[in-house]
Design an enzyme around this catalytic site. Structure first.
Site, PDB file in Angstrom:
ATOM      1  N   ARG A  82      34.671  38.226  34.463  1.00 51.59           N
ATOM      2  CA  ARG A  82      33.364  38.489  35.072  1.00 51.59           C
ATOM      3  C   ARG A  82      32.839  39.852  34.631  1.00 51.59           C
ATOM      4  O   ARG A  82      31.635  40.025  34.419  1.00 51.59           O
ATOM      5  CB  ARG A  82      33.481  38.439  36.601  1.00 51.59           C
ATOM      6  N   GLY A 328      38.956  38.882  43.001  1.00 55.78           N
ATOM      7  CA  GLY A 328      39.092  37.548  43.557  1.00 55.78           C
ATOM      8  C   GLY A 328      38.649  36.490  42.570  1.00 55.78           C
ATOM      9  O   GLY A 328      38.552  36.731  41.366  1.00 55.78           O
ATOM     10  N   HIS A 330      35.735  35.066  42.017  1.00 58.45           N
ATOM     11  CA  HIS A 330      34.510  35.358  41.286  1.00 58.45           C
ATOM     12  C   HIS A 330      34.755  36.377  40.185  1.00 58.45           C
ATOM     13  O   HIS A 330      34.144  36.316  39.109  1.00 58.45           O
ATOM     14  CB  HIS A 330      33.427  35.872  42.246  1.00 58.45           C
ATOM     15  N   CYS A 331      35.665  37.305  40.430  1.00 57.25           N
ATOM     16  CA  CYS A 331      35.924  38.390  39.477  1.00 57.25           C
ATOM     17  C   CYS A 331      36.554  37.911  38.179  1.00 57.25           C
ATOM     18  O   CYS A 331      36.456  38.594  37.159  1.00 57.25           O
ATOM     19  CB  CYS A 331      36.839  39.439  40.104  1.00 57.25           C
ATOM     20  N   ILE A 332      37.220  36.758  38.204  1.00 63.56           N
ATOM     21  CA  ILE A 332      37.907  36.296  36.997  1.00 63.56           C
ATOM     22  C   ILE A 332      37.166  35.167  36.297  1.00 63.56           C
ATOM     23  O   ILE A 332      37.649  34.631  35.288  1.00 63.56           O
ATOM     24  CB  ILE A 332      39.354  35.867  37.303  1.00 63.56           C
TER      25      ILE A 332
END
Length: 350
Positions: A82, A328, A330-332
């Site tokens: 992300r 989390g 969304h971050c990956i």
């Protein structure tokens, strides 16, 4: 920049191989690989997905990723795509045909953090840009995909502690940041949140990414992290954010509706106050991959998310291993939007 809830062509991720993600033991590495694979394999059941894999991680990636997951060779320092990947946009070329674009921000290790390395990550956005055939849009601004959220109609959320971070963009003003967001992602209104969650503002955090605080579910409507336990310092943070957003309007003058998404009851881990957040989910074609924490609030949060995205299945993955490493679901993950045909409805639900 389309909303995340608009149709995707594919999703992108990166496979963990760096020591500060894998940890210092075999069991910690196993924990990371299991978490990343769970997210990638869940996504692959709903839309195409490509995962960047460093040569050092090929064997583990082949063992753990579904055959439906495309693996793309790339040198990497870490696995938060992300933030190190491009932000995809859609626009018209001179012949008025829709084209995919990819904004390549400058990445400098979340503000030159002393524990981070970014020699390879600083170039990792080019992999998805080239692989997708997108028009490359280079930006001089240090920014990460987790530092912005949009409704797809030109309203953006950012935080003062990220884009105005002197270790990211020294000397930049709000006007400078807003002008660059207008140029690159089509911003029409930028809403500035004052700060991020407490844990995310500490040594191993991003210094305040918006994607664990608030997200648009549709134009005019947001899910906002709601810390209800008065002993947690995020009570003050989230109260400030809720108050600010409740008084705001979007780019079209529409008052924002704030839907509170409860924080887990878990307050601390071995490193201190947690920043566990259900806001950090990934919306994809026909589904949402959401965080769970083996927490009493998991079921309530799942119901709130399901109500926010009617018609999509909710897939939960245990995100504790991700948050222990600084982020989390969304971050990956990173979405590559579908390029609409001239007769399609770009805002339609897949």
């Amino acid at each position: 920049m389309p909303a995340e809830s608009e149709p995707h062509e594919r999703a992108w991720m990166a496979w963990p191989s760096a020591s500060y993600t894998l940890g210092e033991s075999a069991s910690e590495a196993e924990e990371a690989w299991v978490a990343w694979a769970a997210v990638a394999n869940a996504i692959s059941e709903h839309e195409p997905i490509s995962v960047l894999v460093d040569p050092s991680g090929r064997d583990q990636a082949r063992r753990r990723l579904s055959s439906a997951v495309e693996q793309v060779d790339a040198r990497l320092d870490d696995a938060w795509y992300r933030d190190i990947g491009p932000t995809f946009v859609v626009g018209a070329d001179p012949s008025n045909q829709h084209r995919l674009g990819a904004v390549n921000w400058v990445f400098n290790g979340w503000g030159q953090q002393e524990w981070a390395t970014w020699e390879h990550d600083a170039r990792a956005s080019g992999v998805a840009t080239e692989h997708s055939g997108a028009v490359r849009i280079d930006s001089p601004m240090v920014n990460e995909g987790g530092g912005i959220h949009t409704d797809g109609l030109g309203t953006f959320l950012v935080t003062e502690t990220v884009q105005l971070d002197p270790d990211r963009n020294p000397g930049w003003t709000k006007a400078d940041v807003e002008a660059e967001l207008v140029r690159t992602v089509g911003a029409r209104k930028v809403i500035w949140l004052p700060r991020g969650l407490t844990r995310d503002s500490e040594r191993f955090g991003t210094r305040g990414h918006v994607d664990i605080i608030a997200t648009f579910t549709e134009p005019g409507r947001l899910l906002v992290h709601d810390q209800r336990d008065g002993s947690h310092p995020d009570v003050a943070v989230t109260a400030e954010v809720v108050d600010l957003l409740s008084r705001e309007t979007d780019a079209d003058g529409r008052p924002l509706e704030v839907v509170r998404l409860p924080a887990p009851k878990t307050l601390v881990d071995d490193a201190g106050w947690v920043d566990y957040s259900y806001v950090n989910h990934f919306v994809l074609n026909g589904a949402v991959v959401a965080c769970s924490f083996d927490d009493p609030v998991d079921a309530e949060a799942r119901d709130v998310i399901a109500d926010a995205y009617p018609g999509r299945s909710i897939v939960t993955v245990d995100a504790r291993a991700l948050f222990a490493r600084g982020g989390g679901v969304h971050c990956i993950t990173q979405q590559q939007p579908a390029v609409p045909s001239p007769t399609s409805n770009p805002g339609g639900t897949p």
